[in-house]
Design a protein around this motif. Structure first.
Motif, PDB file in Angstrom:
ATOM      1  N   ARG A  79       1.062  17.784 -21.624  1.00  0.00           N
ATOM      2  CA  ARG A  79       1.339  17.069 -22.871  1.00  0.00           C
ATOM      3  C   ARG A  79       0.098  16.381 -23.401  1.00  0.00           C
ATOM      4  NH1 ARG A  79       4.215  12.905 -22.588  1.00  0.00           N
ATOM      5  NH2 ARG A  79       4.373  12.636 -20.344  1.00  0.00           N
ATOM      6  N   HIS A  80      -0.830  16.078 -22.509  1.00  0.00           N
ATOM      7  CA  HIS A  80      -2.113  15.481 -22.892  1.00  0.00           C
ATOM      8  C   HIS A  80      -3.101  15.765 -21.763  1.00  0.00           C
ATOM      9  CE1 HIS A  80      -1.429  12.183 -20.022  1.00  0.00           C
ATOM     10  NE2 HIS A  80      -0.211  12.054 -20.540  1.00  0.00           N
ATOM     11  N   PRO A  81      -4.403  15.639 -22.008  1.00  0.00           N
ATOM     12  CA  PRO A  81      -5.386  15.901 -20.957  1.00  0.00           C
ATOM     13  C   PRO A  81      -5.179  14.948 -19.781  1.00  0.00           C
ATOM     14  CG  PRO A  81      -6.452  15.792 -23.107  1.00  0.00           C
ATOM     15  CD  PRO A  81      -5.050  15.296 -23.297  1.00  0.00           C
ATOM     16  N   ALA A  82      -5.367  15.490 -18.572  1.00  0.00           N
ATOM     17  CA  ALA A  82      -5.148  14.710 -17.355  1.00  0.00           C
ATOM     18  C   ALA A  82      -6.408  14.725 -16.493  1.00  0.00           C
ATOM     19  CB  ALA A  82      -3.965  15.276 -16.572  1.00  0.00           C
ATOM     20  N   PHE A  83      -6.774  13.568 -15.954  1.00  0.00           N
ATOM     21  CA  PHE A  83      -7.971  13.454 -15.147  1.00  0.00           C
ATOM     22  C   PHE A  83      -7.789  14.165 -13.809  1.00  0.00           C
ATOM     23  CE2 PHE A  83     -10.545  11.164 -11.964  1.00  0.00           C
ATOM     24  CZ  PHE A  83     -11.797  11.400 -12.497  1.00  0.00           C
ATOM     25  N   SER A  84      -8.827  14.884 -13.370  1.00  0.00           N
ATOM     26  CA  SER A  84      -8.800  15.579 -12.085  1.00  0.00           C
ATOM     27  C   SER A  84     -10.111  15.343 -11.355  1.00  0.00           C
ATOM     28  CB  SER A  84      -8.589  17.089 -12.296  1.00  0.00           C
ATOM     29  OG  SER A  84      -8.729  17.779 -11.064  1.00  0.00           O
ATOM     30  N   GLU A  85     -10.056  14.544 -10.308  1.00  0.00           N
ATOM     31  CA  GLU A  85     -11.234  14.311  -9.477  1.00  0.00           C
ATOM     32  C   GLU A  85     -11.704  15.603  -8.830  1.00  0.00           C
ATOM     33  OE1 GLU A  85     -14.339  12.385  -8.262  1.00  0.00           O
ATOM     34  OE2 GLU A  85     -12.720  11.174  -9.140  1.00  0.00           O
ATOM     35  N   ALA A  86     -10.742  16.468  -8.463  1.00  0.00           N
ATOM     36  CA  ALA A  86     -11.076  17.716  -7.774  1.00  0.00           C
ATOM     37  C   ALA A  86     -11.836  18.706  -8.653  1.00  0.00           C
ATOM     38  CB  ALA A  86      -9.797  18.375  -7.247  1.00  0.00           C
ATOM     39  N   HIS A  87     -11.781  18.537  -9.953  1.00  0.00           N
ATOM     40  CA  HIS A  87     -12.497  19.419 -10.875  1.00  0.00           C
ATOM     41  C   HIS A  87     -13.729  18.719 -11.456  1.00  0.00           C
ATOM     42  CE1 HIS A  87      -8.610  21.487 -10.612  1.00  0.00           C
ATOM     43  NE2 HIS A  87      -9.269  22.574 -10.949  1.00  0.00           N
ATOM     44  N   GLY A  88     -14.412  18.014 -10.592  1.00  0.00           N
ATOM     45  CA  GLY A  88     -15.660  17.387 -11.005  1.00  0.00           C
ATOM     46  C   GLY A  88     -15.487  16.145 -11.848  1.00  0.00           C
ATOM     47  N   GLY A  89     -14.343  15.455 -11.701  1.00  0.00           N
ATOM     48  CA  GLY A  89     -14.119  14.252 -12.488  1.00  0.00           C
ATOM     49  C   GLY A  89     -13.929  14.546 -13.963  1.00  0.00           C
ATOM     50  N   ARG A  90     -13.273  15.656 -14.251  1.00  0.00           N
ATOM     51  CA  ARG A  90     -13.032  16.056 -15.648  1.00  0.00           C
ATOM     52  C   ARG A  90     -11.567  15.887 -16.010  1.00  0.00           C
ATOM     53  NH1 ARG A  90     -16.573  20.224 -13.548  1.00  0.00           N
ATOM     54  NH2 ARG A  90     -18.604  20.141 -14.592  1.00  0.00           N
ATOM     55  N   HIS A  91     -11.304  15.913 -17.307  1.00  0.00           N
ATOM     56  CA  HIS A  91      -9.933  15.931 -17.814  1.00  0.00           C
ATOM     57  C   HIS A  91      -9.561  17.377 -18.114  1.00  0.00           C
ATOM     58  CE1 HIS A  91     -10.899  11.679 -18.369  1.00  0.00           C
ATOM     59  NE2 HIS A  91      -9.602  11.454 -18.498  1.00  0.00           N
ATOM     60  N   LEU A  92      -8.332  17.763 -17.736  1.00  0.00           N
ATOM     61  CA  LEU A  92      -7.883  19.144 -17.882  1.00  0.00           C
ATOM     62  C   LEU A  92      -6.702  19.247 -18.836  1.00  0.00           C
ATOM     63  CD1 LEU A  92      -7.832  20.412 -14.158  1.00  0.00           C
ATOM     64  CD2 LEU A  92      -9.770  20.284 -15.733  1.00  0.00           C
ATOM     65  N   VAL A  93      -6.663  20.365 -19.560  1.00  0.00           N
ATOM     66  CA  VAL A  93      -5.511  20.751 -20.377  1.00  0.00           C
ATOM     67  C   VAL A  93      -5.118  22.149 -19.920  1.00  0.00           C
ATOM     68  CG1 VAL A  93      -4.648  21.237 -22.687  1.00  0.00           C
ATOM     69  CG2 VAL A  93      -6.268  19.363 -22.339  1.00  0.00           C
ATOM     70  N   THR A  94      -3.890  22.299 -19.430  1.00  0.00           N
ATOM     71  CA  THR A  94      -3.477  23.516 -18.725  1.00  0.00           C
ATOM     72  C   THR A  94      -2.502  24.345 -19.551  1.00  0.00           C
ATOM     73  OG1 THR A  94      -3.731  22.337 -16.626  1.00  0.00           O
ATOM     74  CG2 THR A  94      -2.480  24.394 -16.575  1.00  0.00           C
ATOM     75  N   TYR A  95      -2.679  25.668 -19.471  1.00  0.00           N
ATOM     76  CA  TYR A  95      -1.798  26.644 -20.122  1.00  0.00           C
ATOM     77  C   TYR A  95      -1.365  27.674 -19.092  1.00  0.00           C
ATOM     78  CZ  TYR A  95      -3.796  24.879 -24.529  1.00  0.00           C
ATOM     79  OH  TYR A  95      -4.204  24.087 -25.578  1.00  0.00           O
ATOM     80  N   VAL A  96      -0.178  28.270 -19.289  1.00  0.00           N
ATOM     81  CA  VAL A  96       0.325  29.326 -18.405  1.00  0.00           C
ATOM     82  C   VAL A  96       0.861  30.469 -19.261  1.00  0.00           C
ATOM     83  CG1 VAL A  96       2.562  28.123 -18.203  1.00  0.00           C
ATOM     84  CG2 VAL A  96       1.921  29.869 -16.509  1.00  0.00           C
ATOM     85  N   ASN A  97       0.577  31.707 -18.853  1.00  0.00           N
ATOM     86  CA  ASN A  97       0.985  32.845 -19.673  1.00  0.00           C
ATOM     87  C   ASN A  97       2.478  33.130 -19.533  1.00  0.00           C
ATOM     88  OD1 ASN A  97       1.133  34.177 -17.176  1.00  0.00           O
ATOM     89  ND2 ASN A  97      -0.030  35.965 -17.857  1.00  0.00           N
ATOM     90  N   GLU A  98       2.969  34.054 -20.327  1.00  0.00           N
ATOM     91  CA  GLU A  98       4.411  34.339 -20.384  1.00  0.00           C
ATOM     92  C   GLU A  98       4.955  34.786 -19.038  1.00  0.00           C
ATOM     93  OE1 GLU A  98       7.559  37.019 -23.072  1.00  0.00           O
ATOM     94  OE2 GLU A  98       5.388  37.228 -23.333  1.00  0.00           O
ATOM     95  N   ILE A  99       4.179  35.560 -18.295  1.00  0.00           N
ATOM     96  CA  ILE A  99       4.646  36.062 -17.002  1.00  0.00           C
ATOM     97  C   ILE A  99       4.906  34.919 -16.031  1.00  0.00           C
ATOM     98  CG2 ILE A  99       3.954  37.401 -14.960  1.00  0.00           C
ATOM     99  CD1 ILE A  99       2.454  39.279 -16.859  1.00  0.00           C
ATOM    100  N   GLY A 100       4.060  33.910 -16.060  1.00  0.00           N
ATOM    101  CA  GLY A 100       4.175  32.828 -15.097  1.00  0.00           C
ATOM    102  C   GLY A 100       4.906  31.592 -15.573  1.00  0.00           C
ATOM    103  N   ALA A 101       5.214  31.519 -16.869  1.00  0.00           N
ATOM    104  CA  ALA A 101       5.712  30.263 -17.439  1.00  0.00           C
ATOM    105  C   ALA A 101       7.017  29.782 -16.814  1.00  0.00           C
ATOM    106  CB  ALA A 101       5.868  30.397 -18.952  1.00  0.00           C
ATOM    107  N   ALA A 102       7.998  30.661 -16.676  1.00  0.00           N
ATOM    108  CA  ALA A 102       9.307  30.226 -16.183  1.00  0.00           C
ATOM    109  C   ALA A 102       9.202  29.612 -14.792  1.00  0.00           C
ATOM    110  CB  ALA A 102      10.284  31.392 -16.184  1.00  0.00           C
ATOM    111  N   ASP A 103       8.364  30.190 -13.933  1.00  0.00           N
ATOM    112  CA  ASP A 103       8.206  29.665 -12.578  1.00  0.00           C
ATOM    113  C   ASP A 103       7.327  28.423 -12.550  1.00  0.00           C
ATOM    114  OD1 ASP A 103       9.529  31.703 -10.653  1.00  0.00           O
ATOM    115  OD2 ASP A 103       8.373  32.968 -12.003  1.00  0.00           O
ATOM    116  N   TYR A 104       6.196  28.474 -13.218  1.00  0.00           N
ATOM    117  CA  TYR A 104       5.253  27.360 -13.141  1.00  0.00           C
ATOM    118  C   TYR A 104       5.819  26.099 -13.775  1.00  0.00           C
ATOM    119  CZ  TYR A 104       0.860  24.769 -13.399  1.00  0.00           C
ATOM    120  OH  TYR A 104      -0.118  23.803 -13.259  1.00  0.00           O
ATOM    121  N   LEU A 105       6.464  26.240 -14.925  1.00  0.00           N
ATOM    122  CA  LEU A 105       6.911  25.073 -15.688  1.00  0.00           C
ATOM    123  C   LEU A 105       8.130  24.384 -15.094  1.00  0.00           C
ATOM    124  CD1 LEU A 105       6.265  26.332 -19.328  1.00  0.00           C
ATOM    125  CD2 LEU A 105       4.900  24.728 -17.990  1.00  0.00           C
ATOM    126  N   ARG A 106       8.633  24.878 -13.966  1.00  0.00           N
ATOM    127  CA  ARG A 106       9.633  24.119 -13.213  1.00  0.00           C
ATOM    128  C   ARG A 106       8.958  22.997 -12.423  1.00  0.00           C
ATOM    129  NH1 ARG A 106      11.793  29.223 -11.646  1.00  0.00           N
ATOM    130  NH2 ARG A 106      11.223  28.844  -9.470  1.00  0.00           N
TER     131      ARG A 106
END
Length: 209
Positions: A79-106
């Motif tokens: 819903r908004h960028p989220a801080f991730s220490e594991a990714h070098g102290g960056r903020h992430l915005v994540t997307y998932v394709n149609e194949i994976g959406a139903a499973d991932y978005l649970r």
């Protein structure tokens, strides 16, 4: 198979060179990593065209170009960028394709067997102690056939620098080891933090009432 081979290199967070990052002109209201959701969203709104234009530049070599061209049409997992220490102290915005959406978005905390062909893309940016926002890599994960890459849990890991160059990295030490140690109980899947997640879907793949 190039995407799977471990290659000599430093940790992923350290791989960007000066030529791969350019000043964005975007300034955060709060310097450093302690951005509120609203502040992070404002930075992303300023950066989003810069990020996409940068990632699309040049030859993607071993990374399928359509992943980079198409990821903004996938389902947003953030819903908004989220801080991730594991990714070098960056903020992430994540997307998932149609194949994976139903499973991932649970956002299931138990082990989830993602379908072959599922793709995740995470745009990233950092903010320095003067509030200056800088584009970060586009991180990509692709679920492949069982047994094709057992050393990475049958995930391909890829990354595109802000200038569009594919990033050479040791995918085992830079990506898989972290995902398996932190998220092994759910098949190596990392999710945005709870407060930043898109509305989850039910097991049937529908939005809750």
């Amino acid at each position: 198979m190039t995407r799977l081979l471990p290659m000599a290199g430093t940790a992923l967070a350290l791989l960007l060179t000066a030529s791969q990052v350019q000043a964005s002109g975007c300034i955060a209201a709060t310097p450093g990593t302690n951005l509120s959701a609203e502040e992070a969203a404002a930075v992303y709104d300023c950066l989003k065209d810069i990020l996409l234009d940068g990632y699309r530049q040049g030859d993607k070599r071993w990374i399928p170009a359509d992943y980079v061209e198409d990821y903004r049409s996938w389902s947003p997992a953030s819903r908004h960028p989220a801080f991730s220490e594991a990714h070098g102290g960056r903020h992430l915005v994540t997307y998932v394709n149609e194949i994976g959406a139903a499973d991932y978005l649970r956002f299931d905390e138990s082990e989830t067997e993602m379908p072959v062909g599922a793709l995740l893309a995470a745009e990233s940016f950092s903010v320095d102690d003067r509030g200056r926002a800088q584009p970060g890599p586009l991180f990509l994960m692709e679920k492949v056939e069982r047994g094709r890459s057992p050393q990475t849990g049958d995930w391909f890991y890829m990354a595109v620098a802000p200038n569009g160059s594919p990033m050479v990295m040791d995918v085992i030490s830079s990506c898989s080891a972290c995902h398996q140690s932190r998220f092994g109980q759910r098949g190596g899947l990392g999710y945005p933090p709870a407060e930043a997640r898109a509305q989850p879907v039910s097991a049937s793949g529908s939005q809750p009432e």
